[in-house]
Design a protein around this motif. Structure first.
Motif, PDB file in Angstrom:
ATOM      1  N   GLY A 181     -10.252  13.279  -4.263  1.00  0.00           N
ATOM      2  CA  GLY A 181      -8.899  13.682  -3.892  1.00  0.00           C
ATOM      3  C   GLY A 181      -8.104  12.541  -3.292  1.00  0.00           C
ATOM      4  N   ARG A 182      -8.310  11.313  -3.820  1.00  0.00           N
ATOM      5  CA  ARG A 182      -7.671  10.135  -3.268  1.00  0.00           C
ATOM      6  C   ARG A 182      -7.194   9.211  -4.390  1.00  0.00           C
ATOM      7  N   PHE A 183      -6.126   8.489  -4.092  1.00  0.00           N
ATOM      8  CA  PHE A 183      -5.694   7.398  -4.962  1.00  0.00           C
ATOM      9  C   PHE A 183      -6.569   6.184  -4.672  1.00  0.00           C
ATOM     10  N   ARG A 184      -6.856   5.423  -5.717  1.00  0.00           N
ATOM     11  CA  ARG A 184      -7.588   4.178  -5.548  1.00  0.00           C
ATOM     12  C   ARG A 184      -6.732   3.031  -6.076  1.00  0.00           C
ATOM     13  N   ILE A 185      -6.754   1.923  -5.352  1.00  0.00           N
ATOM     14  CA  ILE A 185      -5.917   0.781  -5.718  1.00  0.00           C
ATOM     15  C   ILE A 185      -6.728  -0.504  -5.645  1.00  0.00           C
ATOM     16  N   ARG A 186      -6.471  -1.382  -6.613  1.00  0.00           N
ATOM     17  CA  ARG A 186      -7.114  -2.692  -6.633  1.00  0.00           C
ATOM     18  C   ARG A 186      -6.070  -3.720  -7.035  1.00  0.00           C
ATOM     19  N   VAL A 187      -5.922  -4.761  -6.236  1.00  0.00           N
ATOM     20  CA  VAL A 187      -4.914  -5.803  -6.460  1.00  0.00           C
ATOM     21  C   VAL A 187      -5.601  -7.159  -6.489  1.00  0.00           C
ATOM     22  N   LYS A 188      -5.210  -7.982  -7.465  1.00  0.00           N
ATOM     23  CA  LYS A 188      -5.744  -9.339  -7.552  1.00  0.00           C
ATOM     24  C   LYS A 188      -4.610 -10.289  -7.913  1.00  0.00           C
ATOM     25  N   VAL A 189      -4.483 -11.384  -7.141  1.00  0.00           N
ATOM     26  CA  VAL A 189      -3.473 -12.411  -7.386  1.00  0.00           C
ATOM     27  C   VAL A 189      -4.207 -13.676  -7.798  1.00  0.00           C
ATOM     28  N   PHE A 194      -6.201 -22.601 -10.275  1.00  0.00           N
ATOM     29  CA  PHE A 194      -7.130 -22.529  -9.151  1.00  0.00           C
ATOM     30  C   PHE A 194      -7.919 -21.219  -9.081  1.00  0.00           C
ATOM     31  N   GLY A 195      -7.584 -20.272  -9.924  1.00  0.00           N
ATOM     32  CA  GLY A 195      -8.341 -19.026  -9.958  1.00  0.00           C
ATOM     33  C   GLY A 195      -7.852 -17.993  -8.956  1.00  0.00           C
ATOM     34  N   PRO A 196      -8.708 -17.020  -8.584  1.00  0.00           N
ATOM     35  CA  PRO A 196      -8.312 -15.947  -7.660  1.00  0.00           C
ATOM     36  C   PRO A 196      -7.882 -16.493  -6.298  1.00  0.00           C
ATOM     37  N   LEU A 197      -6.730 -16.008  -5.821  1.00  0.00           N
ATOM     38  CA  LEU A 197      -6.190 -16.469  -4.542  1.00  0.00           C
ATOM     39  C   LEU A 197      -6.288 -15.431  -3.439  1.00  0.00           C
ATOM     40  N   PHE A 198      -6.093 -14.169  -3.805  1.00  0.00           N
ATOM     41  CA  PHE A 198      -5.915 -13.139  -2.787  1.00  0.00           C
ATOM     42  C   PHE A 198      -6.043 -11.779  -3.469  1.00  0.00           C
ATOM     43  N   GLY A 199      -6.513 -10.788  -2.719  1.00  0.00           N
ATOM     44  CA  GLY A 199      -6.547  -9.440  -3.272  1.00  0.00           C
ATOM     45  C   GLY A 199      -7.026  -8.423  -2.255  1.00  0.00           C
ATOM     46  N   TYR A 200      -6.989  -7.171  -2.670  1.00  0.00           N
ATOM     47  CA  TYR A 200      -7.502  -6.101  -1.823  1.00  0.00           C
ATOM     48  C   TYR A 200      -7.832  -4.894  -2.690  1.00  0.00           C
ATOM     49  N   GLU A 201      -8.672  -4.022  -2.147  1.00  0.00           N
ATOM     50  CA  GLU A 201      -9.030  -2.792  -2.840  1.00  0.00           C
ATOM     51  C   GLU A 201      -9.353  -1.724  -1.804  1.00  0.00           C
ATOM     52  N   GLY A 202      -8.937  -0.496  -2.109  1.00  0.00           N
ATOM     53  CA  GLY A 202      -9.169   0.585  -1.177  1.00  0.00           C
ATOM     54  C   GLY A 202      -8.702   1.901  -1.748  1.00  0.00           C
ATOM     55  N   SER A 203      -8.502   2.882  -0.886  1.00  0.00           N
ATOM     56  CA  SER A 203      -8.082   4.209  -1.328  1.00  0.00           C
ATOM     57  C   SER A 203      -7.183   4.839  -0.278  1.00  0.00           C
ATOM     58  N   PHE A 204      -6.444   5.857  -0.709  1.00  0.00           N
ATOM     59  CA  PHE A 204      -5.503   6.500   0.219  1.00  0.00           C
ATOM     60  C   PHE A 204      -5.142   7.898  -0.280  1.00  0.00           C
ATOM     61  N   THR A 205      -4.600   8.704   0.633  1.00  0.00           N
ATOM     62  CA  THR A 205      -3.994   9.985   0.289  1.00  0.00           C
ATOM     63  C   THR A 205      -2.488   9.838   0.415  1.00  0.00           C
ATOM     64  N   ALA A 206      -1.756  10.717  -0.247  1.00  0.00           N
ATOM     65  CA  ALA A 206      -0.296  10.602  -0.271  1.00  0.00           C
ATOM     66  C   ALA A 206       0.355  11.880   0.227  1.00  0.00           C
ATOM     67  N   SER A 207       1.476  11.703   0.906  1.00  0.00           N
ATOM     68  CA  SER A 207       2.315  12.830   1.303  1.00  0.00           C
ATOM     69  C   SER A 207       3.742  12.528   0.873  1.00  0.00           C
ATOM     70  N   TYR A 208       4.545  13.590   0.698  1.00  0.00           N
ATOM     71  CA  TYR A 208       5.890  13.444   0.167  1.00  0.00           C
ATOM     72  C   TYR A 208       6.886  14.099   1.122  1.00  0.00           C
ATOM     73  N   ARG A 209       8.089  13.537   1.137  1.00  0.00           N
ATOM     74  CA  ARG A 209       9.132  14.114   1.996  1.00  0.00           C
ATOM     75  C   ARG A 209      10.486  13.986   1.319  1.00  0.00           C
ATOM     76  N   ASN A 210      11.418  14.771   1.798  1.00  0.00           N
ATOM     77  CA  ASN A 210      12.779  14.767   1.270  1.00  0.00           C
ATOM     78  C   ASN A 210      13.542  13.595   1.868  1.00  0.00           C
ATOM     79  N   VAL A 211      13.827  12.585   1.037  1.00  0.00           N
ATOM     80  CA  VAL A 211      14.488  11.386   1.550  1.00  0.00           C
ATOM     81  C   VAL A 211      15.971  11.635   1.789  1.00  0.00           C
ATOM     82  N   ARG A 212      16.546  12.608   1.100  1.00  0.00           N
ATOM     83  CA  ARG A 212      17.970  12.902   1.301  1.00  0.00           C
ATOM     84  C   ARG A 212      18.221  13.411   2.713  1.00  0.00           C
TER      85      ARG A 212
END
Length: 229
Positions: A181-189, A194-212
Motif C-alpha cells: 500500500g505504498r509508492f516506491r521511488i528510485r532516482v539515479k543521476v 564519470f558515472g553515477p553521481l547521486f541517487g536515492y530510493e525509498g517508499s511513501f504513502t500519499a494524501s490529497y487535499r483541495n488546493v483551491r
C-alpha cells in the motif's frame, strides 16, 4: 483559462492510461483536478558517487538542487502542489525535504507544461537557474519512468547548454506496491563520463487535499521564476 486535464496526461496521451491507477491519481494533480498531493515516507538509502562530486553537491545544495549528505532510513516529504506562476503558466511543485541529521535538506523542482503542450519542463532550485525537458513513459508493470534531457543554465542574459562533461541525466522510476500500500521511488543521476553521481530510493504513502481552498504554503514557490522555455 483553467486546464481540462493534468500536464502529465496531456504529454503522455494514451500512455497515461497504462499507469497503475494510484499513479494515475498522483499525476493527475493540477489546476484541473484542484488537488495537491503530499507524500510522506522513508528513503531507505541516499547515496553519492565518487568523493570528487561532493563539492558540486554541496554547491547545488545552496540553491536546493541535489542533496549533499548520504544516509539510510531518512524520513522525507514530497509536496506536489499546482499553482499559476508569474507568467501565467500552470506549475506543479516537486519539492522534496529530507530529514537528514543536522538539518533538513531540500531538493526543489517545478514542472511546467511547454508552450506547445508536448513536453514537461523541469526547473530546478530556488532560482530556477537550471532547466531541462523530461521524457515520460509507462512501463509494462504500470510504473512511471521519467528521463531528463539536456539542461540549460540561465541567469540574466546568459542562456547556455550545460556541457556533457559537467552535466548529468536523471532517471526516476516510480511505482505502486499493492501489497504494501505504498509508492516506491528510485532516482539515479549519472554523468556520461564519470558515472553515477547521486541517487536515492525509498517508499511513501500519499494524501490529497483541495488546493483551491488552502492554496500554496509559504516557502514552496521558488524565489525567482524563469520565463524562458
Amino acid at each position: 483559462m483553467t486546464p481540462t486535464t493534468s500536464m502529465f496526461r496531456t504529454v503522455m496521451g494514451d500512455d497515461f492510461d497504462r499507469l497503475h491507477p494510484q499513479l494515475q491519481r498522483r499525476f493527475s494533480v493540477g489546476l484541473a483536478s484542484g488537488e495537491a498531493c503530499t507524500g510522506r515516507g522513508v528513503m531507505d538509502r541516499i547515496w553519492h558517487g565518487p568523493a570528487f562530486v561532493r563539492p558540486f553537491l554541496a554547491l547545488g545544495a545552496t540553491r536546493n538542487i541535489l542533496v549533499p549528505k548520504a544516509g539510510r532510513d531518512i524520513p522525507f516529504v514530497i509536496e506536489n502542489v499546482p499553482y499559476t506562476d508569474t507568467y501565467g503558466r500552470e506549475t506543479v511543485t516537486f519539492v522534496r525535504t529530507f530529514d537528514l541529521p543536522g538539518r533538513p535538506r531540500r531538493f526543489d523542482a517545478q514542472m511546467v507544461l511547454s508552450p506547445k503542450g508536448d513536453r514537461v519542463l523541469d526547473y530546478l532550485g530556488t532560482h530556477q537557474h537550471l532547466a531541462g525537458e523530461l521524457h515520460l513513459g509507462a512501463e509494462p508493470d504500470g510504473s512511471l519512468l521519467i528521463r531528463s534531457g539536456e539542461h540549460r543554465f540561465r541567469e540574466g542574459p546568459v542562456d547556455v547548454r550545460v556541457p556533457e562533461l559537467l552535466g548529468a541525466t536523471a532517471e526516476v522510476r516510480e511505482s505502486y506496491d499493492d501489497a504494501a500500500g505504498r509508492f516506491r521511488i528510485r532516482v539515479k543521476v549519472v554523468n556520461r563520463r564519470f558515472g553515477p553521481l547521486f541517487g536515492y530510493e525509498g517508499s511513501f504513502t500519499a494524501s490529497y487535499r483541495n488546493v483551491r481552498a488552502r492554496g500554496v504554503r509559504p516557502g514552496l514557490r521558488p524565489v525567482r521564476e524563469e520565463a524562458r522555455a
